[in-house]
Design a protein around this motif. Sequence first.
Motif, PDB file in Angstrom:
ATOM      1  N   GLU A   1       0.874  -1.197   0.000  1.00  0.00           N
ATOM      2  CA  GLU A   1       0.000   0.000   0.000  1.00  0.00           C
ATOM      3  C   GLU A   1       0.896   1.227   0.000  1.00  0.00           C
ATOM      4  O   GLU A   1       1.755   1.365   0.868  1.00  0.00           O
ATOM      5  CB  GLU A   1      -0.892  -0.046   1.248  1.00  0.00           C
ATOM      6  N   ASP A   2       0.658   2.101  -0.968  1.00  0.00           N
ATOM      7  CA  ASP A   2       1.529   3.272  -1.061  1.00  0.00           C
ATOM      8  C   ASP A   2       0.970   4.489  -0.336  1.00  0.00           C
ATOM      9  O   ASP A   2       1.683   5.463  -0.137  1.00  0.00           O
ATOM     10  CB  ASP A   2       1.789   3.622  -2.533  1.00  0.00           C
TER      11      ASP A   2
ATOM     12  N   ASP B   1      -2.849  -3.283  -2.579  1.00  0.00           N
ATOM     13  CA  ASP B   1      -3.500  -2.105  -3.151  1.00  0.00           C
ATOM     14  C   ASP B   1      -3.467  -2.257  -4.670  1.00  0.00           C
ATOM     15  O   ASP B   1      -2.679  -3.039  -5.208  1.00  0.00           O
ATOM     16  CB  ASP B   1      -2.730  -0.857  -2.703  1.00  0.00           C
TER      17      ASP B   1
ATOM     18  N   GLY C   1      -3.814   0.683  -7.164  1.00  0.00           N
ATOM     19  CA  GLY C   1      -3.061   1.764  -7.792  1.00  0.00           C
ATOM     20  C   GLY C   1      -1.756   2.009  -7.059  1.00  0.00           C
ATOM     21  O   GLY C   1      -1.745   2.474  -5.930  1.00  0.00           O
TER      22      GLY C   1
ATOM     23  N   LYS D   1     -12.086   0.975  -0.149  1.00  0.00           N
ATOM     24  CA  LYS D   1     -11.763   2.128   0.702  1.00  0.00           C
ATOM     25  C   LYS D   1     -12.907   3.127   0.616  1.00  0.00           C
ATOM     26  O   LYS D   1     -13.459   3.301  -0.474  1.00  0.00           O
ATOM     27  CB  LYS D   1     -10.476   2.796   0.208  1.00  0.00           C
TER      28      LYS D   1
HETATM   29 CA    CA Z   1      -2.599   3.474  -4.011  1.00  0.00          CA
END
Ligand code: CA
Length: 240
Positions: free
Chosen positions: A13-14, A58, A60, A112
């Motif tokens: 997850e970024d 995640d 993206g 989310k």
């Molecule tokens: Ca992301």
Amino acid sequence: MSAPAPPRILLLEDDPAIARTVAFTLQREGLAVEQVLLLGEARRLLLAGPLPALAILDIGLPDGNGLALCRELRQSGQSALARLPVMMLTAHNEEIDRVLGLELGADDYLSKPFSPRELVARVRALLRRAALQALPAERAAPLFELDEAGQRVHFSGQPLALTRLEYGLLRALLAAPGRILSREALFSAVWGPHSEAIDRTVDTHVKTLRAKLRAQRPELELIATHRGMGYELVLPPAAH
Ligand code: CA
């Protein structure tokens, strides 16, 4: 004896805020979380092993799409990688469509924003399912063996000394593993929906009450029994 190592979760997850929340929530549940920001890092970790108990991906990401990694895992020739439980984190409904529609093999997804409670419930469910699937030996020799006719239970190969009611409770729980049974449901499963236990308790006390009333006024039949229904106090006309 040291405690067994907690299940390890790989979190790709970024978004730092989401990553922090997920890590904090899962660590509070006693799980170990390894967080990475990039698809490349996650891929490297998974290929190098040892494998985590679950990967949360995640979609993206700065260096690509988490769905691609999920597809790679599922198509991997290594059965452990192909079977690794994967949960996708999706930000948009279109992504959910892709996760489900393209059947990339994710085991579950969370949209989310999600609540910590939902996250924990989903993660726990995936870990339980994976643990069950990973234990063919356990299934061959079940933990519980129920002898319905003899109302006996073997636990871990040993006979379990249970009272009739304990047996009933365990039997009801075994019929629905992984489900929460309300006290009412258990009561009804053990004593029956129309509880004879309650009836008997009431009967006993009605009987002693009746005896005490009769001791004083043997000519009066004050408590009437209605079969299958209950009791009625019948007062003589003069007493109204
Ligand atoms: Ca992301």
